[in-house]
Design a protein around this motif. Structure first.
Motif, mmCIF file in Angstrom:
data_model
loop_
_atom_site.group_PDB
_atom_site.id
_atom_site.type_symbol
_atom_site.label_atom_id
_atom_site.label_comp_id
_atom_site.label_asym_id
_atom_site.label_seq_id
_atom_site.Cartn_x
_atom_site.Cartn_y
_atom_site.Cartn_z
ATOM 1 N N TYR A 1 0.826 -1.220 0.000
ATOM 2 C CA TYR A 1 0.000 0.000 0.000
ATOM 3 C C TYR A 1 0.857 1.265 0.000
ATOM 4 C CZ TYR A 1 -4.019 -3.004 0.644
ATOM 5 O OH TYR A 1 -4.981 -3.959 0.468
ATOM 6 N N GLU B 1 1.916 2.085 -3.376
ATOM 7 C CA GLU B 1 0.818 2.602 -4.188
ATOM 8 C C GLU B 1 0.450 4.055 -3.867
ATOM 9 O OE1 GLU B 1 -0.887 1.006 -6.723
ATOM 10 O OE2 GLU B 1 0.646 -0.562 -6.549
ATOM 11 N N VAL B 2 0.710 4.501 -2.632
ATOM 12 C CA VAL B 2 0.221 5.826 -2.207
ATOM 13 C C VAL B 2 1.319 6.735 -1.638
ATOM 14 C CG1 VAL B 2 -2.105 4.957 -1.758
ATOM 15 C CG2 VAL B 2 -0.453 5.063 0.133
ATOM 16 N N GLN C 1 0.931 10.456 -1.734
ATOM 17 C CA GLN C 1 -0.148 11.052 -0.935
ATOM 18 C C GLN C 1 0.176 11.103 0.558
ATOM 19 O OE1 GLN C 1 -0.754 8.613 -3.249
ATOM 20 N NE2 GLN C 1 -2.205 9.480 -4.686
ATOM 21 N N VAL D 1 -5.979 5.546 2.527
ATOM 22 C CA VAL D 1 -5.485 6.424 1.462
ATOM 23 C C VAL D 1 -5.605 5.719 0.106
ATOM 24 C CG1 VAL D 1 -3.483 7.719 0.617
ATOM 25 C CG2 VAL D 1 -3.980 7.654 3.081
ATOM 26 N N TYR D 2 -5.299 4.436 0.071
ATOM 27 C CA TYR D 2 -5.410 3.649 -1.159
ATOM 28 C C TYR D 2 -6.856 3.609 -1.657
ATOM 29 C CZ TYR D 2 -5.056 -0.357 -4.331
ATOM 30 O OH TYR D 2 -5.111 -1.186 -5.421
ATOM 31 N N LYS E 1 -7.697 6.843 -3.190
ATOM 32 C CA LYS E 1 -7.039 6.958 -4.501
ATOM 33 C C LYS E 1 -7.809 6.160 -5.552
ATOM 34 C CE LYS E 1 -2.656 6.145 -6.866
ATOM 35 N NZ LYS E 1 -1.277 5.676 -6.736
ATOM 36 N N GLU F 1 -6.654 13.569 -1.247
ATOM 37 C CA GLU F 1 -6.331 13.674 0.178
ATOM 38 C C GLU F 1 -6.166 15.155 0.537
ATOM 39 O OE1 GLU F 1 -6.538 11.315 2.342
ATOM 40 O OE2 GLU F 1 -6.711 9.683 0.912
#
Length: 175
Positions: free
Chosen positions: A85, A88-89, A92, A151-152, A155, A161
């Motif tokens: 994760y 991926e983020v 952010q 967060v993921y 997204k 965010e």
């Protein structure tokens, strides 16, 4: 005369030790993870990970009073989730974020908060009895995984965010 079990929601409720508070707190965490799983069926990777975490939150619950059921294998799998994760983020999460977004992300933020409360309750237990380090590691990491999952999910749903800039504490500027 035998006690009618319908009048007993939890057999250890009257104990004065902090273990009870930890168990109640992790029960709440587990319940919230189940709620988040119900809300993330459209984000398959998150849903599947939450369904994996669901029984493990109860294993964390019972690992203080009973046999330690959190293993290195479970901790390693949780760590792998975190890495996935974060990868991926990572753009952010460079700032502190407001807990907002989709309903699923908001529930995941509640899960994160419940996990942090579980860490605190576990600390209270550790003042009364020995607690294996792996339980602290798992509980702390679980809170962090739940955060990056939130967060993921945002997204995946195109939700921006919102950074939080504290007026109470100085923050470091990223270079």
């Amino acid at each position: 005369m035998e006690k009618d079990m319908r009048f007993l929601c939890y057999p250890f409720m009257r104990e004065s030790v902090s273990t009870v508070d930890f168990e109640i707190r992790t029960d709440s965490l587990t319940t919230r993870i189940g709620q988040a799983a119900a809300l993330t069926k459209d984000v398959e990777v998150v849903h599947n990970d939450l369904m994996y975490l669901l029984p493990n939150a109860y294993h964390l619950n019972g690992s203080v009073r009973g046999k330690v059921a959190i293993t290195e294998e479970k901790l390693n799998r949780l760590s792998e989730m975190y890495d996935y994760y974060v990868n991926e983020v990572e753009d952010q999460i460079a700032h502190f974020l407001l807990p907002q977004g989709t309903e699923a992300a908001c529930v995941l933020h509640v899960c994160r908060s419940e996990a942090k409360k579980s860490v605190r309750a576990l600390h209270k237990v550790s003042l009364e009895r020995e607690v294996p380090d792996i339980l602290f590691d798992y509980a702390h990491l679980l809170a962090n995984v739940l955060f990056v999952m939130a967060v993921y999910v945002n997204k995946q749903n195109g939700v921006e965010e919102i950074p939080f800039i504290s007026e109470s504490y100085p923050t470091k500027k990223k270079k």
